[in-house]
Design a protein around this motif. Sequence first.
Motif, PDB file in Angstrom:
ATOM      1  N   THR A  22     -64.095   3.282  26.511  1.00 23.37           N
ATOM      2  CA  THR A  22     -63.142   3.560  27.576  1.00 23.37           C
ATOM      3  C   THR A  22     -63.123   2.356  28.507  1.00 23.37           C
ATOM      4  N   GLU A  23     -62.089   2.264  29.306  1.00 22.80           N
ATOM      5  CA  GLU A  23     -62.003   1.146  30.244  1.00 22.80           C
ATOM      6  C   GLU A  23     -63.156   1.186  31.244  1.00 22.80           C
ATOM      7  N   GLU A  24     -63.567   2.383  31.637  1.00 26.41           N
ATOM      8  CA  GLU A  24     -64.661   2.518  32.599  1.00 26.41           C
ATOM      9  C   GLU A  24     -65.980   2.019  32.019  1.00 26.41           C
ATOM     10  N   SER A  25     -66.229   2.332  30.750  1.00 25.70           N
ATOM     11  CA  SER A  25     -67.494   1.890  30.150  1.00 25.70           C
ATOM     12  C   SER A  25     -67.521   0.377  29.981  1.00 25.70           C
ATOM     13  N   MET A  27     -65.887  -1.770  31.940  1.00 30.74           N
ATOM     14  CA  MET A  27     -65.973  -2.354  33.277  1.00 30.74           C
ATOM     15  C   MET A  27     -67.417  -2.409  33.772  1.00 30.74           C
ATOM     16  N   GLU A  86     -60.311  -6.424  29.486  1.00 31.43           N
ATOM     17  CA  GLU A  86     -61.255  -6.480  30.602  1.00 31.43           C
ATOM     18  C   GLU A  86     -61.686  -7.917  30.874  1.00 31.43           C
TER      19      GLU A  86
END
Length: 97
Positions: A22-25, A27, A86
């Motif tokens: 995911t984008e959060e992981s 980041m 990212e």
Amino acid sequence: MKYKDLSFTKASRFSRPEWVRTEESVMALSDGSLQIMINVDRHGLKRLEKALKTPDDIRGFSHYDLPYPAERYERRKANLEIALAERERRKEEGRWH
């Protein structure tokens, strides 16, 4: 009971779950970890792409590519695209070292 069906056409005890990024992981990763992940993913995609060009030769596939190599290729490609996005975002912000 003896296990008789060793076919790779079904998800079985031989298959490995595929990671979904995911984008959060992504980041949350440091710059070094992100670059290592990108390099490993690129190498794995090149290898799997070559194996998919000759699907009759099972030697080109790794055990963790099976039982669904085409689907795993697409998922890994999507994971790499998230990591590359990212890295580009960090470069634009000036945080990439």
